[in-house]
Design a protein around this motif. Structure first.
Motif, PDB file in Angstrom:
ATOM      1  N   TYR A   1       2.671  -6.957  20.663  1.00 12.11           N
ATOM      2  CA  TYR A   1       1.575  -6.608  19.746  1.00 12.11           C
ATOM      3  C   TYR A   1       0.247  -6.500  20.474  1.00 12.11           C
ATOM      4  O   TYR A   1      -0.554  -5.598  20.210  1.00 12.11           O
ATOM      5  CB  TYR A   1       1.476  -7.650  18.635  1.00 12.11           C
ATOM      6  CG  TYR A   1       2.721  -7.780  17.792  1.00 12.11           C
ATOM      7  CD1 TYR A   1       3.136  -6.744  16.960  1.00 12.11           C
ATOM      8  CD2 TYR A   1       3.489  -8.936  17.822  1.00 12.11           C
ATOM      9  CE1 TYR A   1       4.274  -6.861  16.181  1.00 12.11           C
ATOM     10  CE2 TYR A   1       4.635  -9.063  17.047  1.00 12.11           C
ATOM     11  CZ  TYR A   1       5.020  -8.023  16.228  1.00 12.11           C
ATOM     12  OH  TYR A   1       6.142  -8.139  15.470  1.00 12.11           O
ATOM     13  N   ASN A   2      -0.005  -7.436  21.380  1.00 10.59           N
ATOM     14  CA  ASN A   2      -1.305  -7.430  22.066  1.00 10.59           C
ATOM     15  C   ASN A   2      -1.466  -6.218  22.960  1.00 10.59           C
ATOM     16  O   ASN A   2      -2.559  -5.637  23.064  1.00 10.59           O
ATOM     17  CB  ASN A   2      -1.471  -8.705  22.891  1.00 10.59           C
ATOM     18  CG  ASN A   2      -1.561  -9.946  22.022  1.00 10.59           C
ATOM     19  OD1 ASN A   2      -2.021  -9.872  20.876  1.00 10.59           O
ATOM     20  ND2 ASN A   2      -1.114 -11.079  22.542  1.00 10.59           N
ATOM     21  N   ALA A   3      -0.386  -5.820  23.629  1.00  7.46           N
ATOM     22  CA  ALA A   3      -0.480  -4.664  24.522  1.00  7.46           C
ATOM     23  C   ALA A   3      -0.593  -3.360  23.751  1.00  7.46           C
ATOM     24  O   ALA A   3      -1.114  -2.361  24.267  1.00  7.46           O
ATOM     25  CB  ALA A   3       0.733  -4.614  25.448  1.00  7.46           C
ATOM     26  N   ALA A   4      -0.109  -3.333  22.505  1.00  6.32           N
ATOM     27  CA  ALA A   4      -0.156  -2.096  21.721  1.00  6.32           C
ATOM     28  C   ALA A   4      -1.555  -1.779  21.214  1.00  6.32           C
ATOM     29  O   ALA A   4      -1.854  -0.636  20.879  1.00  6.32           O
ATOM     30  CB  ALA A   4       0.809  -2.199  20.539  1.00  6.32           C
TER      31      ALA A   4
ATOM     32  N   VAL B   1      13.620   3.431  16.292  1.00  9.28           N
ATOM     33  CA  VAL B   1      12.821   2.291  15.849  1.00  9.28           C
ATOM     34  C   VAL B   1      11.402   2.481  16.399  1.00  9.28           C
ATOM     35  O   VAL B   1      11.211   2.683  17.596  1.00  9.28           O
ATOM     36  CB  VAL B   1      13.418   0.956  16.353  1.00  9.28           C
ATOM     37  CG1 VAL B   1      12.643  -0.224  15.782  1.00  9.28           C
ATOM     38  CG2 VAL B   1      14.895   0.844  15.989  1.00  9.28           C
ATOM     39  N   LYS B   2      10.414   2.399  15.498  1.00  9.54           N
ATOM     40  CA  LYS B   2       9.030   2.619  15.891  1.00  9.54           C
ATOM     41  C   LYS B   2       8.119   1.622  15.198  1.00  9.54           C
ATOM     42  O   LYS B   2       8.519   0.943  14.244  1.00  9.54           O
ATOM     43  CB  LYS B   2       8.573   4.041  15.521  1.00  9.54           C
ATOM     44  CG  LYS B   2       9.320   5.160  16.224  1.00  9.54           C
ATOM     45  CD  LYS B   2       8.758   6.512  15.830  1.00  9.54           C
ATOM     46  CE  LYS B   2       9.462   7.645  16.546  1.00  9.54           C
ATOM     47  NZ  LYS B   2       8.892   8.960  16.203  1.00  9.54           N
ATOM     48  N   ALA B   3       6.869   1.548  15.672  1.00 11.07           N
ATOM     49  CA  ALA B   3       5.838   0.721  15.046  1.00 11.07           C
ATOM     50  C   ALA B   3       4.551   1.535  14.952  1.00 11.07           C
ATOM     51  O   ALA B   3       4.204   2.283  15.874  1.00 11.07           O
ATOM     52  CB  ALA B   3       5.600  -0.547  15.845  1.00 11.07           C
TER      53      ALA B   3
ATOM     54  N   ARG C   1       1.529  -9.025  11.948  1.00  9.85           N
ATOM     55  CA  ARG C   1       0.129  -9.188  12.337  1.00  9.85           C
ATOM     56  C   ARG C   1      -0.811  -8.969  11.148  1.00  9.85           C
ATOM     57  O   ARG C   1      -1.681  -8.093  11.161  1.00  9.85           O
ATOM     58  CB  ARG C   1      -0.218  -8.265  13.490  1.00  9.85           C
ATOM     59  CG  ARG C   1       0.329  -8.696  14.825  1.00  9.85           C
ATOM     60  CD  ARG C   1      -0.228 -10.060  15.210  1.00  9.85           C
ATOM     61  NE  ARG C   1       0.302 -10.571  16.448  1.00  9.85           N
ATOM     62  CZ  ARG C   1      -0.311 -10.427  17.643  1.00  9.85           C
ATOM     63  NH1 ARG C   1      -1.459  -9.776  17.705  1.00  9.85           N
ATOM     64  NH2 ARG C   1       0.215 -10.948  18.715  1.00  9.85           N
ATOM     65  N   SER C   2      -0.611  -9.763  10.095  1.00 10.31           N
ATOM     66  CA  SER C   2      -1.478  -9.714   8.902  1.00 10.31           C
ATOM     67  C   SER C   2      -1.537  -8.318   8.316  1.00 10.31           C
ATOM     68  O   SER C   2      -2.619  -7.796   7.992  1.00 10.31           O
ATOM     69  CB  SER C   2      -2.891 -10.226   9.239  1.00 10.31           C
ATOM     70  OG  SER C   2      -2.834 -11.551   9.726  1.00 10.31           O
ATOM     71  N   ASP C   3      -0.380  -7.701   8.224  1.00  8.05           N
ATOM     72  CA  ASP C   3      -0.218  -6.387   7.603  1.00  8.05           C
ATOM     73  C   ASP C   3      -0.940  -5.278   8.358  1.00  8.05           C
ATOM     74  O   ASP C   3      -1.211  -4.214   7.799  1.00  8.05           O
ATOM     75  CB  ASP C   3      -0.719  -6.403   6.151  1.00  8.05           C
ATOM     76  CG  ASP C   3      -0.016  -7.443   5.313  1.00  8.05           C
ATOM     77  OD1 ASP C   3       1.119  -7.181   4.875  1.00  8.05           O
ATOM     78  OD2 ASP C   3      -0.590  -8.527   5.132  1.00  8.05           O
ATOM     79  N   SER C   4      -1.220  -5.485   9.626  1.00 11.88           N
ATOM     80  CA  SER C   4      -1.900  -4.445  10.400  1.00 11.88           C
ATOM     81  C   SER C   4      -0.924  -3.545  11.144  1.00 11.88           C
ATOM     82  O   SER C   4      -1.316  -2.465  11.602  1.00 11.88           O
ATOM     83  CB  SER C   4      -2.861  -5.089  11.420  1.00 11.88           C
ATOM     84  OG  SER C   4      -2.131  -5.877  12.356  1.00 11.88           O
ATOM     85  N   ILE C   5       0.315  -3.965  11.285  1.00 17.67           N
ATOM     86  CA  ILE C   5       1.330  -3.178  11.989  1.00 17.67           C
ATOM     87  C   ILE C   5       2.568  -3.105  11.111  1.00 17.67           C
ATOM     88  O   ILE C   5       3.007  -4.111  10.547  1.00 17.67           O
ATOM     89  CB  ILE C   5       1.674  -3.802  13.356  1.00 17.67           C
ATOM     90  CG1 ILE C   5       0.458  -3.780  14.288  1.00 17.67           C
ATOM     91  CG2 ILE C   5       2.845  -3.060  14.006  1.00 17.67           C
ATOM     92  CD1 ILE C   5       0.702  -4.431  15.624  1.00 17.67           C
TER      93      ILE C   5
END
Length: 839
Positions: free
Chosen positions: A724-727, A671-673, A645-649
């Motif tokens: 990604y959207n829900a996070a 495993v995490k984000a 996501r464009s280096d945002s995550i």
């Protein structure tokens, strides 16, 4: 050697079950001894007992007395004086009268005598030779012995006459012909099914209805044939399967496997064959009946011609072996080509462990057909040449790939399709893949593949982002650049040490290689000229990356430093120590992964021990400024990191210990984000079901960032679909981390002796993931469109490719060109495999 009490010990396990046609091992042993019983249990494929010469009178007397004493209710010699109303006494006079017959030293004739006395005890009013007797006194038995034929041949002739009289000529002819034609005998279920089938000679309108064979008819037949059948026909289901299959079989409750019937008497076989199989046409018809029976009753129902046996039956191994034999003996050459000379049949034979036995049958078929004239074999010269060429291809295919087929029988079609186009094997494999309901993807090697491009093991391979070229490096200290079609473009030999990794810059302008002595080489990808060379680390280098446009090279090492170098000059721009971010006692406290920013030339993310650190190079101040520090895990070091996501995550895979697949105890998600701007944890990725004691090893992100594939220390691969959207929401990060469920769980190399995933890569469209393990397999899995579409570890393999040697690296072209290979793989011998995945 004499028999002993207690369980039998097989001391002949070193002898092979099957021997080549021109090799025989000859051994002698006493009939009935432990050795004799053990060798008999190995099956007729391994041992063929042959009586050697006639017995002496003393040996004949011993055999006769011991055999009669085994019959309940019969007393021999001194025992005959014991009073009993129901016993039969075999006195010394009776024994003397039997041994006085000249043929009594023949074991076959003695068997007639023994079975005659057994029949007299079981049915005294019907002795078996047409004499009506009473149960009182000794004279009736003496009369019976006196009326017996005096030679073995006469006894066999009289037995055949009696069978025809009691069972009927048609029934006797068909049953005995089947027993004579079968190589190793028939079980009850086989003989019953065969007698119920109509052969071609009896397919008139009045005989279209199947003849029903009762159990009484079969019992009457085999009771009459006891003098010539193999001794001790009563066997357990497991032993019957072992005798007929030649291999150990799991007991399965199928009726008709309790008794095996084999005509052992050689004189009887000769006389019966002269009476019932006097012409080649009659013998061929019987062989054809057996071949059709095995084909219709076992091969087709068990799915042999659908790519392998889908279900097991105790008689399937015997049907596989015997069908080829009877096809050849019956002159059914066209049926042989259709039923046995195909890849599905080969696949089934190796799944059953019968590859070598069937190879012998195919060799016998080739020799028989080549020696037969067109008039005899019933095919034209042109058809004969085609059949011989096809047989020859299959014989050499099985011979040359025997080891691979034994280990990977399900890959017979994939192995065969690597043969040159136009061969029978290639056409058969291609037809199999196209004939499936949904076209089955398969690998096809490029024309210039399988060449030995390096002199030592290929350690790394990488496609250029443009998709036009790829590079390899090897332990032979050479970097090679190829066009995507496989032509060698550049050969670069400037390293004094083994090369361990090669990568392209994002612009495809540079190629970088790292050597075992920690020297880094940067080459111009177009001209192969050395751009720069630098050496500055004191420990092995694990992190290696170009900046987004290739201006800088960033390296990370176990010496806990990150160094930034100028690509064009090779000058060290700055060295950043990371000792403050690691524990002094940590064995993996070095910098092990570096991710450049997708658009900013001066920003990098670094994983060091259990932390993720963000850095921004400031050339004006000649310094690196820290922009982020995330405590990724409390107990496990980081194995790999990826940005989305464009280096945002940033997504991190903890563990990273591929060399230690032992279970470890941890409760924290492996495993995490995290959010790059804030450093907050956004997602925890669920551990696969039942795998809580195993750690993740490494991970890769798909090209479109939809999927994250993680390899675990048990050899399995788990695919996640990060939400990604829900996070994140409009106001920023979510308040609590989201638990990401398992999207797909692939078994990969779970069941291998050393369970590990050595390398992984995604396809260019992110629909498949390829993996290599510790053996020679390349496995490709399709990522399901829906979560939970398949049960864990039950996801089918889309395709597999088998190398001759252990695979070391694999890469998938993210920008594939038309009609060019999209996968490359290297092995330990220096061979490079360029592969098409035909979909």
């Amino acid at each position: 050697n004499a028999s002993t009490s207690g369980p039998l010990r097989d001391n002949f396990t070193y002898l092979p079950i099957c021997l080549p046609k021109n090799v025989r091992i000859v051994a002698s042993c006493q009939t009935g001894s432990d050795t004799h019983k053990i060798l008999e249990r190995r099956g007729h494929d391994s041992c063929d007992p042959v009586a050697v010469g006639e017995m002496s009178e003393h040996e004949a007397e011993q055999l006769l007395v011991s055999s009669l004493r085994d019959i309940p209710g019969i007393f021999v010699g001194a025992e005959s004086d014991k009073p009993s109303p129901s016993h039969i006494a075999i006195t010394e006079e009776v024994l003397a009268s039997i041994l006085a017959i000249e043929a009594s030293t023949d074991g076959g004739y003695l068997q007639f005598v023994i079975e005659t006395i057994r029949g007299f005890k079981e049915c005294p009013f019907g002795s078996g030779y047409g004499t009506t007797l009473s149960t009182t006194g000794v004279m009736p038995l003496q009369s019976l012995i006196a009326n017996m034929p005096k030679t073995l041949a006469d006894a066999c002739e009289q037995l055949l006459d009696q069978v025809e009289k009691i069972c009927g000529l048609t029934f006797a002819r068909k049953a005995i012909s089947l027993l004579l034609t079968s190589r190793w005998g028939l079980l009850d279920v086989e003989i019953g099914g065969l007698l119920a089938r109509n052969d071609k000679a009896s397919q008139s309108r009045q005989m279209q209805r199947k003849e029903q064979v009762s159990g009484d008819q079969l019992r009457r037949l085999f009771r009459l044939l006891r003098p010539v059948l193999k001794k001790d026909p009563s066997v357990s289901i497991q032993r019957a399967a072992a005798i007929t299959n030649g291999v150990n079989s799991t007991p399965i409750c199928v009726s008709g496997l309790e008794r095996i019937h084999f005509i052992e008497n050689r004189v009887f076989r000769q006389i019966a064959k002269a009476r019932y199989l006097s012409t080649q046409e009659l013998e061929n018809a019987t062989h054809q009946l057996l071949a059709h029976y095995y084909h219709a009753q076992f091969l087709v129902p068990c799915g042999v011609f659908q790519g392998g046996s889908s279900q097991q039956h105790p008689l399937l191994p015997k049907a596989v072996k015997e069908s080829v034999y009877h096809l050849v003996k019956g002159g059914m050459w066209k049926a042989l080509q259709e039923w046995a000379v195909n890849l599905s049949f080969v696949c089934c034979t190796y799944e059953l462990g019968l590859g070598y036995q069937v190879l012998r049958e195919l060799v016998r078929a080739f020799n028989t057909l080549s020696e037969s004239s067109p008039d005899v074999c019933g095919v034209s010269n042109a058809d004969k040449r085609v059949m011989l060429e096809r047989l020859k291809e299959y014989v050499y295919f099985v011979k040359n790939h025997n080891i691979n087929l034994v280990q990977f029988p399900h890959m017979a079609h994939q192995i065969a399709i690597t043969n040159p186009p136009g061969t029978f094997l290639h056409r058969d494999a291609e037809a199999f893949f196209k004939a499936t309901d949904t076209y089955q993807p398969h690998f096809r090697a490029a024309p210039k593949s399988l060449n030995k491009t390096h002199q030592d093991a290929i350690t790394s391979c990488s496609f250029a982002p443009s998709g036009m070229r790829f590079a390899t490096c090897s332990d032979d200290r050479v970097v090679k650049i190829f066009s995507v079609s496989g032509d060698l473009v550049h050969n670069i030999n400037l390293s004094a040490s083994r090369l361990k990794k090669v990568i392209y810059s994002r612009t495809s302008r540079y190629v970088m290689a790292i050597a075992e002595d920690r020297t880094v080489f940067v080459y111009d990808a177009s001209s192969s000229n050395l751009v720069c060379k630098f050496h500055g680390h004191n420990s092995p280098v694990h992190g290696l990356a170009f900046s987004c446009r290739g201006r800088f090279v960033v390296t990370g090492s176990e010496d806990r430093t990150m160094k930034i170098w100028d690509t064009e000059t090779g000058r060290l721009t700055i060295s950043v120590p990371h000792a403050a971010y690691t524990h002094a006692s940590s064995a993996s406290g070095g910098v092990n992964a570096i991710i450049p920013h997708s658009s900013d030339e001066y920003q990098f993310l670094v994983s060091c021990d259990k932390k993720i650190i963000g850095w921004k190079l400031n050339l004006a101040r000649d310094a690196c400024e820290q922009t982020l520090c995330i405590n990724a895990h409390n107990t496990l070091p980081l194995g790999s990191i990826h940005v989305a996501r464009s280096d945002s995550i940033v997504l991190g895979v903890c563990g990273g210990d591929m060399a230690s697949p032992e279970p470890t105890t941890h409760t924290e998600a492996g495993v995490k984000a995290w959010s790059v701007p804030t450093g907050r944890c956004l997602m925890n990725f669920a551990l696969p079901c039942g795998k809580k004691s195993y750690t993740p090893v490494s991970g890769i992100l798909s090209p479109d960032e939809r999927y994250l594939a993680v390899s675990y220390s048990d050899g399995s691969i788990v695919v996640y679909k990060p939400p990604y959207n829900a996070a994140t929401d409009e106001s920023g990060d979510a308040s609590e981390p989201i638990l990401v469920p398992v999207h797909a769980h692939f078994s990969a190399f779970t069941n291998h002796p050393v369970a590990r995933v050595a390398d992984m890569c995604f396809s260019h469209d992110s629909s498949m993931v390829a993996a290599t393990g510790n053996l020679r397999q390349l496995k490709v899995y399709a990522i399901p469109s829906k979560e939970g579409e398949y049960a864990p570890l039950q996801q089918p393999t889309v395709s597999e490719y088998l190398l001759e040697h252990q695979m070391t690296c694999v890469a998938w072209n993210e920008n594939p060109q038309e009609d060019t290979p999209e996968i490359i793989a290297g092995d330990v011998t220096g061979r490079l495999h360029s592969l098409f995945l035909v979909r």
